[in-house]
Design a protein around this motif. Sequence first.
Motif: not given
Length: 468
Positions: A264-272
């Motif tokens: 989830i932390d990497d997913a948030v960074e990708v979306i950001e």
Amino acid sequence: MSPTDLSVVDPVLSAAESTESMPQFPQGESLRDIVDCHRVDATLAWLDNHPPHLIADELARMDAVQAGLAFRLLDKDRALAVFEELEPVDQQQILSGLRGQAFRELVEEMDPDDRARMLREAPAKVAKKVLAGLSPNERRMTAALLGYPEGAVGRYMTPEVVALPRQVTVAQALQMVRVKGVGAETVYTLPVVDLGRRLIGIVELRELVLSAPEAMVSDLVVTEPVFARATDSAEKAARLMRETNLINLPVVDSEDRLVGLLTIDDAVEVIEAADSEDVARQAGTTPWAGHYMAAGVFQLARYRAMWLMLLLVAATLTVSVTDAFEATLAQAAHLALFIPLLIGAGGNAGAQAATSCVRALAVGEVRVSDLLRVIWRECRVGLVLGSMLAVVGMIIGGIFVSAQIALVVGITLIVICGWAATIGGTMPLLAKKLRIDPAVISAPMVTTLVDATGLIIYFTTAKVVLGI
């Protein structure tokens, strides 16, 4: 002092280690100010009293020498936590000031996906140095992630996963988690695989903890899990996680073999990162890496200059249109008073529609196949908005000029807003169909186009209504 020549701080660090008392730093004072004053004890106190993400933000605001001085005062575990909070460009800046063992320990302890993220944007010299300092196993995992296409989810996933066989008991599965979980980035989602490591399903750690020890994992597994292929778009995978409320997404290869998890932390960074790029494109600028406060004036100007030049050239259309209708303006000079009002209203209506459609495309609410529906929808929205603005425009025109000019302004506002909203909603979809980033069809570009066509609408309406 060059960014890479930080060895001179060693005597300072040695003195800091023998410090018996830590003076309190002034409340509200930034880390940069403290480091500038060479107050080592106060720097240590500041670092000890702030969490890793705030330390990382302060380091990103500083130049290479300042950041290196402060970073080397952190202990090993805290340094790693801070380092992983930094953006890749800032990580490279910190690495440039490390030597020998400190360099090797830092890159070795990083998670493979975070390391690969940093190396994606690093110069070849830095990447080679990092890979050379890794153990064979870490080097192999990092190289495997970098082997996936740019923007693919395989580059963002963690390969350090605890995978469970199907035919084991809950007690056996928990024991496997205890043994293998130390080296895994996450154990909350546990993929279940067959002997060929093909993904069968997933089981959550919560289910194992709450189930009887003798229960079989095969009875708990979710056999139709949501997953992504390693070559899929990382942005699409991340948005899929958001839509399905997942904290980890299994990633498989072309033969359905498990290769990792997108956390989830990497997913948030990708979306950001994707959203930041879209915002920059829509504002008519080129996205840049790193902290805004650390970017130089000429660096920011360079990122913005290209788009401004293109928009300036595109704006010559407006000049050409005005020149073509010079005779019309000469016969009704009052028409010139309302040009800023009309092109401003049309440009804003187009920009609103473009921004709405880019966002709808990004989150999957609109598809290219919806083009005709979007055209019909935005056209009606624009006409409604134009009608509302026309009432105000006609009142203004009637007060300052005449009823005939007011009528021209009112009709033009209705037509221009309908046209602008249609153009603004259509261009991102057409760009998507042509495999162009919809955000590139930015609001400034739409505004510039609507300005030129809006003037044509205005002067044509004036010629018809006024008979000139």
